[in-house]
Design a protein around this motif. Structure first.
Motif, PDB file in Angstrom:
ATOM      1  N   ARG A  32      -0.049   8.609  -7.491  1.00 40.44           N
ATOM      2  CA  ARG A  32       1.053   8.874  -8.424  1.00 40.44           C
ATOM      3  C   ARG A  32       2.186   7.862  -8.283  1.00 40.44           C
ATOM      4  N   ILE A  33       2.390   7.316  -7.092  1.00 38.74           N
ATOM      5  CA  ILE A  33       3.569   6.468  -6.880  1.00 38.74           C
ATOM      6  C   ILE A  33       3.241   5.021  -6.529  1.00 38.74           C
ATOM      7  N   PHE A  34       1.945   4.696  -6.409  1.00 38.19           N
ATOM      8  CA  PHE A  34       1.614   3.378  -5.851  1.00 38.19           C
ATOM      9  C   PHE A  34       2.159   2.220  -6.690  1.00 38.19           C
ATOM     10  N   TYR A  35       2.336   2.433  -8.003  1.00 44.49           N
ATOM     11  CA  TYR A  35       2.808   1.342  -8.855  1.00 44.49           C
ATOM     12  C   TYR A  35       4.245   0.929  -8.525  1.00 44.49           C
ATOM     13  N   ASN A  36       4.958   1.752  -7.753  1.00 41.57           N
ATOM     14  CA  ASN A  36       6.308   1.394  -7.326  1.00 41.57           C
ATOM     15  C   ASN A  36       6.322   0.747  -5.941  1.00 41.57           C
ATOM     16  N   LEU A  37       5.132   0.636  -5.341  1.00 39.32           N
ATOM     17  CA  LEU A  37       5.043   0.080  -3.993  1.00 39.32           C
ATOM     18  C   LEU A  37       4.510  -1.343  -4.030  1.00 39.32           C
ATOM     19  N   SER A  38       4.831  -2.095  -3.003  1.00 42.09           N
ATOM     20  CA  SER A  38       4.270  -3.440  -2.885  1.00 42.09           C
ATOM     21  C   SER A  38       2.813  -3.320  -2.427  1.00 42.09           C
ATOM     22  N   LEU A  39       2.053  -4.408  -2.578  1.00 39.02           N
ATOM     23  CA  LEU A  39       0.666  -4.398  -2.132  1.00 39.02           C
ATOM     24  C   LEU A  39       0.575  -4.149  -0.630  1.00 39.02           C
ATOM     25  N   GLN A  40       1.513  -4.694   0.115  1.00 41.71           N
ATOM     26  CA  GLN A  40       1.519  -4.517   1.562  1.00 41.71           C
ATOM     27  C   GLN A  40       1.757  -3.056   1.921  1.00 41.71           C
ATOM     28  N   GLU A  41       2.714  -2.418   1.231  1.00 38.73           N
ATOM     29  CA  GLU A  41       3.000  -1.007   1.495  1.00 38.73           C
ATOM     30  C   GLU A  41       1.800  -0.137   1.143  1.00 38.73           C
ATOM     31  N   THR A  42       1.167  -0.428   0.000  1.00 40.02           N
ATOM     32  CA  THR A  42      -0.003   0.338  -0.416  1.00 40.02           C
ATOM     33  C   THR A  42      -1.125   0.216   0.597  1.00 40.02           C
ATOM     34  N   ASP A  43      -1.392  -1.005   1.076  1.00 41.16           N
ATOM     35  CA  ASP A  43      -2.437  -1.224   2.069  1.00 41.16           C
ATOM     36  C   ASP A  43      -2.152  -0.461   3.354  1.00 41.16           C
ATOM     37  N   GLN A  44      -0.886  -0.404   3.746  1.00 39.91           N
ATOM     38  CA  GLN A  44      -0.525   0.315   4.961  1.00 39.91           C
ATOM     39  C   GLN A  44      -0.867   1.800   4.829  1.00 39.91           C
ATOM     40  N   PHE A  45      -0.584   2.364   3.667  1.00 42.47           N
ATOM     41  CA  PHE A  45      -0.890   3.777   3.449  1.00 42.47           C
ATOM     42  C   PHE A  45      -2.392   4.016   3.399  1.00 42.47           C
ATOM     43  N   LEU A  46      -3.096   3.139   2.722  1.00 41.41           N
ATOM     44  CA  LEU A  46      -4.540   3.314   2.591  1.00 41.41           C
ATOM     45  C   LEU A  46      -5.226   3.309   3.956  1.00 41.41           C
ATOM     46  N   ASN A  47      -4.676   2.565   4.893  1.00 41.35           N
ATOM     47  CA  ASN A  47      -5.295   2.457   6.207  1.00 41.35           C
ATOM     48  C   ASN A  47      -5.059   3.674   7.091  1.00 41.35           C
ATOM     49  N   VAL A  48      -4.080   4.516   6.747  1.00 43.55           N
ATOM     50  CA  VAL A  48      -3.789   5.664   7.611  1.00 43.55           C
ATOM     51  C   VAL A  48      -4.628   6.889   7.246  1.00 43.55           C
ATOM     52  N   PHE A  49      -5.269   6.877   6.084  1.00 42.63           N
ATOM     53  CA  PHE A  49      -6.009   8.052   5.646  1.00 42.63           C
ATOM     54  C   PHE A  49      -7.248   8.290   6.510  1.00 42.63           C
ATOM     55  N   SER A  50      -7.608   9.556   6.645  1.00 41.27           N
ATOM     56  CA  SER A  50      -8.808   9.923   7.391  1.00 41.27           C
ATOM     57  C   SER A  50     -10.045   9.524   6.590  1.00 41.27           C
ATOM     58  N   ASP A  51     -11.193   9.494   7.244  1.00 41.86           N
ATOM     59  CA  ASP A  51     -12.438   9.100   6.585  1.00 41.86           C
ATOM     60  C   ASP A  51     -12.792  10.046   5.442  1.00 41.86           C
ATOM     61  N   SER A  52     -12.505  11.346   5.601  1.00 39.67           N
ATOM     62  CA  SER A  52     -12.837  12.298   4.537  1.00 39.67           C
ATOM     63  C   SER A  52     -12.007  12.043   3.288  1.00 39.67           C
ATOM     64  N   VAL A  53     -10.724  11.765   3.456  1.00 40.68           N
ATOM     65  CA  VAL A  53      -9.854  11.499   2.302  1.00 40.68           C
ATOM     66  C   VAL A  53     -10.274  10.210   1.601  1.00 40.68           C
ATOM     67  N   LYS A  54     -10.790   9.250   2.358  1.00 40.90           N
ATOM     68  CA  LYS A  54     -11.227   7.984   1.764  1.00 40.90           C
ATOM     69  C   LYS A  54     -12.423   8.166   0.829  1.00 40.90           C
ATOM     70  N   GLN A  55     -13.046   9.346   0.861  1.00 36.62           N
ATOM     71  CA  GLN A  55     -14.172   9.626  -0.025  1.00 36.62           C
ATOM     72  C   GLN A  55     -13.731  10.169  -1.385  1.00 36.62           C
ATOM     73  N   THR A  56     -12.441  10.483  -1.541  1.00 41.11           N
ATOM     74  CA  THR A  56     -11.971  11.065  -2.793  1.00 41.11           C
ATOM     75  C   THR A  56     -11.799   9.987  -3.865  1.00 41.11           C
ATOM     76  N   ASP A  57     -11.919  10.405  -5.124  1.00 37.17           N
ATOM     77  CA  ASP A  57     -11.708   9.475  -6.240  1.00 37.17           C
ATOM     78  C   ASP A  57     -10.276   8.983  -6.298  1.00 37.17           C
ATOM     79  N   ALA A  58      -9.323   9.834  -5.897  1.00 37.84           N
ATOM     80  CA  ALA A  58      -7.913   9.423  -5.899  1.00 37.84           C
ATOM     81  C   ALA A  58      -7.698   8.246  -4.961  1.00 37.84           C
ATOM     82  N   TYR A  59      -8.362   8.254  -3.804  1.00 35.17           N
ATOM     83  CA  TYR A  59      -8.239   7.135  -2.859  1.00 35.17           C
ATOM     84  C   TYR A  59      -8.886   5.886  -3.441  1.00 35.17           C
ATOM     85  N   ARG A  60     -10.081   6.027  -4.000  1.00 35.83           N
ATOM     86  CA  ARG A  60     -10.786   4.866  -4.544  1.00 35.83           C
ATOM     87  C   ARG A  60     -10.032   4.254  -5.715  1.00 35.83           C
ATOM     88  N   TRP A  61      -9.348   5.087  -6.473  1.00 34.46           N
ATOM     89  CA  TRP A  61      -8.612   4.637  -7.646  1.00 34.46           C
ATOM     90  C   TRP A  61      -7.453   3.728  -7.254  1.00 34.46           C
TER      91      TRP A  61
END
Length: 219
Positions: free
Chosen positions: A190-219
């Motif tokens: 919902r908010i990633f378009y307001n974040l820098s690529l670096q900030e987005t990557d930092q968040f993506l790396n903290v998610f658990s393996d199960s959350v990384k399987q969701t379509d919201a994460y892949r999107w």
């Protein structure tokens, strides 16, 4: 020998139960009489269009189906292709979810109960609305006043921007504190378009393996 056989049987039962897909049941009612015949449940963030439909009978509807182990975000609407009458996200998870739809304000006044993830999101959303969104709505109404001065308009717009920034910070804090929640993946989408690529990557790396399987994460 008997002990080994018993352990083997228990392991098979456990593995089978883990692989079983549980049923989801979503029941809904409306705050007022309905003229619409159908309502639709559409998967969000999916590369392919996935839509389920249910007939509205006496102001009530029910969706039933299989729920995967990871709750995914869906949107509920009268017409999937129109912006009127939309409630999202509804997380499709195993068990029963009840929805009371306020036909005049689907997003702000509808109530979703039942299901761990749905309850988690609605609690977060409730606080977000109370802390930021209600005041933003009041300020936007103030801007419609024809007698508002230029100074008042400028101050009001500044306050609106500040509140949106705080609402985003509220979401960011939640994501950091709940890296194993599908709700956090939705909030980031919902908010990633307001974040820098670096900030987005930092968040993506903290998610658990199960959350990384969701379509919201892949999107």
């Amino acid at each position: 020998m008997k002990t080994k056989t018993l352990i083997f049987i228990l392991l098979i039962i456990f593995a089978t139960s883990c692989n079983q897909t549980k049923e989801h049941i979503i029941t809904g009612t409306f705050s007022d009489p309905q003229t619409e015949e159908w309502i639709y449940l559409q998967k969000m963030f999916s590369e392919e269009i996935i839509i389920d439909s249910a007939r509205i009978t006496d102001g009530k509807f029910t969706f039933k189906g299989e729920a995967s182990g990871i709750p995914e975000a869906y949107a509920l609407s009268y017409h999937p292709s129109k912006a009127t009458g939309v409630l999202y996200p509804i997380f499709v998870e195993s068990g029963k979810t009840d929805i009371l739809i306020d036909s005049k304000d689907w997003e702000m006044k509808s109530v979703v109960t039942g299901g761990k993830v749905n309850n988690e999101f609605r609690e977060h959303q409730k606080q977000r609305i109370e802390n930021f969104i209600t005041e933003i709505g009041d300020l936007n109404n103030r801007l419609k006043n024809e007698n508002i001065t230029d100074e008042e308009r400028s101050n009001t717009n500044s306050r609106i921007k500040e509140l949106w920034r705080k609402a985003e910070e509220f979401d960011v804090k939640y994501i950091k504190q709940h890296p194993d929640s599908p709700v956090s993946a939705y909030l980031l989408a919902r908010i990633f378009y307001n974040l820098s690529l670096q900030e987005t990557d930092q968040f993506l790396n903290v998610f658990s393996d199960s959350v990384k399987q969701t379509d919201a994460y892949r999107w």
